[in-house]
Design an enzyme around this catalytic site. Sequence first.
Site, PDB file in Angstrom:
ATOM      1  N   LYS A  79     -51.966  35.467  84.475  1.00 18.66           N
ATOM      2  CA  LYS A  79     -51.578  36.077  83.198  1.00 18.66           C
ATOM      3  C   LYS A  79     -52.818  35.982  82.308  1.00 18.66           C
ATOM      4  CE  LYS A  79     -48.185  37.001  79.892  1.00 18.66           C
ATOM      5  NZ  LYS A  79     -46.882  37.659  79.909  1.00 18.66           N
ATOM      6  N   HIS A 131     -36.646  36.657  81.091  1.00 16.50           N
ATOM      7  CA  HIS A 131     -37.986  37.205  80.913  1.00 16.50           C
ATOM      8  C   HIS A 131     -38.815  36.358  79.960  1.00 16.50           C
ATOM      9  CE1 HIS A 131     -40.907  40.503  81.151  1.00 16.50           C
ATOM     10  NE2 HIS A 131     -41.138  40.276  79.871  1.00 16.50           N
ATOM     11  N   HIS A 171     -42.982  33.089  78.145  1.00 17.49           N
ATOM     12  CA  HIS A 171     -43.506  32.754  76.821  1.00 17.49           C
ATOM     13  C   HIS A 171     -42.919  31.456  76.275  1.00 17.49           C
ATOM     14  CE1 HIS A 171     -45.580  36.571  76.494  1.00 17.49           C
ATOM     15  NE2 HIS A 171     -44.486  37.197  76.846  1.00 17.49           N
TER      16      HIS A 171
END
Length: 284
Positions: free
Chosen positions: A217, A155, A171
């Site tokens: 995003k 993730h 990220h």
Amino acid sequence: MARSQQANQELTEVLNQLWRLDTNRLKPETDYIISLQGKAGYVAQGSNYARDRARAPLFTYVNEDKLKDFINLLDNYETSTGVSEKVTSEELHENRLFIESMMETDVMKYAHKYLVSKGQSSSEPGQFKRQLYDIWFRLYHRDRSGGQDSCGFEHVFVGETKFGQEVTGFHNWVQFYLQEKHDHVDYKGYKARDNKYTPDEDDHVLNLQFSWNGLVKPIGGCFIGVSPEFEVALFTIIFLMSTQKMTSVVVKVDEYVLELVVYRHGRSIGTSYPKLLSSNHKDL
């Protein structure tokens, strides 16, 4: 940990020590070059349209030779939630090699020592490695309709898509560079908090907007240039020092004022990311 100023001060001291020890951090303008270009605009909730304020890629150069072992991990995952992961013996081996290599760094040695002093980890290296594995690589159900479809590492460091409609996680700067290199990511511009600062191209933290395989995003936060072990050590410490579902702490690391966010998914990381609040000693 997130609730008291004293705890924030302690975490600030710990993270600055991790920062000083991160000798594998890449140097801007030497090991990598970025082009921030324009400030990204507003994206409506649920929209997959974002005006492009950056015609060129974010990354114009990265010294991949310094990242080979880490890059090998980033193609091991099915990015759609709800689709069960199939982990091969080779991938398991790569995960364990990654943890072994991190344990050799001063960053992770310091994190381990700190967590032992706080009673959050065993002093026995083998047990600490298993703890890291559970936090970052143990598969779990993120989408209730699927099987074991996710893990913290996937993730945070790889990124996922939810129902084919939105980007979640994602990220990590190395993954961003690689996906951009293969034309899967379109950088839309940087995001600045309340117009109170403009990021610099030698900053090691960035808020940004992008699309990934056509999904936008609206805003994401990531470190730039830091080593993988720095991020793993930092977010492992925050995760283990709090029992809250969501932990958010504001700290000052080097010249940056950051909000560090960690979500828990049982015994594992659900997500973790930095938000840049200010840089270059500018006021919030």
